[in-house]
Scaffold this active site. Sequence first.
Site, PDB file in Angstrom:
ATOM      1  N   ASP A 150     -26.099 -41.132 -37.904  1.00  0.00           N
ATOM      2  CA  ASP A 150     -27.457 -41.674 -37.791  1.00  0.00           C
ATOM      3  C   ASP A 150     -28.146 -41.614 -39.151  1.00  0.00           C
ATOM      4  O   ASP A 150     -28.101 -40.590 -39.837  1.00  0.00           O
ATOM      5  CB  ASP A 150     -28.238 -40.847 -36.764  1.00  0.00           C
ATOM      6  N   ASP A 170     -34.981 -39.634 -30.094  1.00  0.00           N
ATOM      7  CA  ASP A 170     -35.832 -40.446 -30.949  1.00  0.00           C
ATOM      8  C   ASP A 170     -37.316 -40.242 -30.576  1.00  0.00           C
ATOM      9  O   ASP A 170     -37.820 -39.128 -30.671  1.00  0.00           O
ATOM     10  CB  ASP A 170     -35.378 -41.913 -30.841  1.00  0.00           C
ATOM     11  N   GLY A 192     -23.426 -42.929 -33.948  1.00  0.00           N
ATOM     12  CA  GLY A 192     -24.686 -43.165 -34.627  1.00  0.00           C
ATOM     13  C   GLY A 192     -25.915 -42.820 -33.806  1.00  0.00           C
ATOM     14  O   GLY A 192     -25.895 -41.919 -32.957  1.00  0.00           O
ATOM     15  N   HIS A 193     -26.979 -43.568 -34.059  1.00  0.00           N
ATOM     16  CA  HIS A 193     -28.295 -43.286 -33.493  1.00  0.00           C
ATOM     17  C   HIS A 193     -28.255 -43.329 -31.964  1.00  0.00           C
ATOM     18  O   HIS A 193     -28.652 -42.370 -31.294  1.00  0.00           O
ATOM     19  CB  HIS A 193     -29.276 -44.320 -34.042  1.00  0.00           C
ATOM     20  N   PHE A 194     -27.775 -44.416 -31.393  1.00  0.00           N
ATOM     21  CA  PHE A 194     -27.646 -44.542 -29.939  1.00  0.00           C
ATOM     22  C   PHE A 194     -26.302 -43.968 -29.516  1.00  0.00           C
ATOM     23  O   PHE A 194     -25.382 -44.687 -29.102  1.00  0.00           O
ATOM     24  CB  PHE A 194     -27.814 -45.997 -29.509  1.00  0.00           C
TER      25      PHE A 194
END
Length: 283
Positions: free
Chosen positions: A233, A100, A259-261
């Site tokens: 994500d 990120d 997903g994102h994390f």
Amino acid sequence: MPAIRHHHVEADGLKVFVREAGDRERPTIVLLPGYPSSTRAYVRLIDRLATSWHVVAIDYPGFGSSDPLPGEPTFDRLAATTGKVIDLLGIGDYAVYVFDFGSPVGFRIALEHDQRVRAVITQNGNAYTDGLGPDMDVLKGWWQDRTQDQDKVDWVVSLDGTRHQWLVGAKDPEHIDPEQALADQAVLDLPGRADYMKALLWDYQTNIGRYPAWQRWLRERQPEVLAIWGRNDTFFVPAGAEAYRRDVPAADVVLLDTGHFALEEAVDEIADRVNAVLAKTFA
């Protein structure tokens, strides 16, 4: 597992928080966190890497337990201070893990440290316009007119927005530790810190203009690259992972059902892949 050492490094007049583990005589991997998180998000990964490597995770100024920058924060300033911390720790050659916000910070540092950066592990760390997903649309609209969508940007720095960051794309929401979002929000709720983060979200648009320079560095340097992505994500989509192969044809691209994390659900596989890249890089 080696114990994690928790300490501060003074750089640019700020106390910058560092988590460090493993034998300092071994090759180093530097972990750069994302928004809105701190190096707390990396603790489980540190445990899995530090038996074989020297692991350093750095909270940017204004994140986690680090002092905020005075005045208007920018990615240039985050990277400058973070790069100094790496130098002050006496780190020579190293691999970098970017997630990120870690991508724009890490690539700025890579252009400065150049040959010292031996490998790039990018976990949902974007460097291509292909990778900008639908959850970035709020920011893209706001960048066109800073007076618009202010309520949506306020939501981003709220507890609901922070929870969304942690949960988005997760295969099973019960795998995501709810205290992660609470810990991040405790920092965001410090006096002036929400505005600090919104200033960085505004400055994020400068990163897109830097993509060609980062891509050129990748083409010219051809470092070891692992692009390992939570494919669900909605901030940084899988096309951003695949794009790394345009500049580093040998890049290893791995898409995970999370997903994102991604570390919350796939830390063991990610650690195994990172260990393999480091072994190849520092053989």
